[in-house]
Design a protein around this motif. Structure first.
Motif, PDB file in Angstrom:
ATOM      1  N   ILE A  86       5.324 -40.443  45.155  1.00  9.08           N
ATOM      2  CA  ILE A  86       4.558 -40.564  46.385  1.00  9.08           C
ATOM      3  C   ILE A  86       3.552 -39.420  46.380  1.00  9.08           C
ATOM      4  N   SER A  88       0.762 -37.539  48.753  1.00 11.12           N
ATOM      5  CA  SER A  88       0.478 -37.508  50.181  1.00 11.12           C
ATOM      6  C   SER A  88      -0.281 -36.257  50.611  1.00 11.12           C
ATOM      7  N   GLU A  92      -1.680 -38.977  55.252  1.00 11.12           N
ATOM      8  CA  GLU A  92      -1.721 -40.219  54.479  1.00 11.12           C
ATOM      9  C   GLU A  92      -0.860 -40.103  53.234  1.00 11.12           C
ATOM     10  N   SER A  93      -0.480 -41.271  52.690  1.00  4.67           N
ATOM     11  CA  SER A  93       0.278 -41.273  51.441  1.00  4.67           C
ATOM     12  C   SER A  93       0.051 -42.573  50.693  1.00  4.67           C
ATOM     13  N   SER A  94       0.394 -42.548  49.410  1.00  2.00           N
ATOM     14  CA  SER A  94       0.319 -43.743  48.576  1.00  2.00           C
ATOM     15  C   SER A  94       1.390 -43.639  47.502  1.00  2.00           C
TER      16      SER A  94
END
Length: 132
Positions: A86, A88, A92-94
């Motif tokens: 992850i 981040s 926000e994160s992805s």
């Protein structure tokens, strides 16, 4: 737009390493949706590697690059040929996956500087004989 501005920023940060090494590239939903102009948003960033050993090398370089840029990188699973993490910030994160895949057809979008190909380059490789 196939991916968020946050994902675009992550891709821009790690693109240089993709271009320099020539053994990994952004693929999966982000690249496919960008190439086709699909409005579908991708949930993750997939990084494919043509060379098994490059998964760990690229992962270490990407983690360092993203960390220096102020991102938090939290590994979920790390193997020799597969990494999930992850990425981040405070807002926000992805999800990010790096994995080894055998060489096969590769198609890069015109705006490929984001995906680890020199700007404007479109890559098409033919399938190995066993795939035809």
């Amino acid at each position: 737009m196939a991916f968020t501005e946050f994902q675009r920023t992550v891709c821009r940060l790690i693109a240089r390493q993709r271009i320099e090494s020539g053994v990994s590239y952004i693929a999966g939903g982000v690249a496919l949706n960008t190439l086709t102009g699909s409005p579908r948003m991708s949930q993750d960033i997939d990084i494919f590697h043509d060379v098994r050993e490059s998964v760990v090398t690229s992962w270490n370089a990407d983690r360092e690059t993203l960390g220096k840029a102020g991102f938090v990188v939290r590994p979920l699973r790390e193997r020799d040929t597969f990494v999930e993490a992850i990425v981040s910030t405070t807002t926000e994160s992805s999800f990010m996956k790096a994995l080894f895949v055998e060489r096969g057809p590769r198609f890069g979008p015109s705006d490929s500087g984001l995906f680890g190909l020199p700007d404007g380059q479109r890559v098409e490789r033919s399938c190995p004989p066993r795939w035809k």
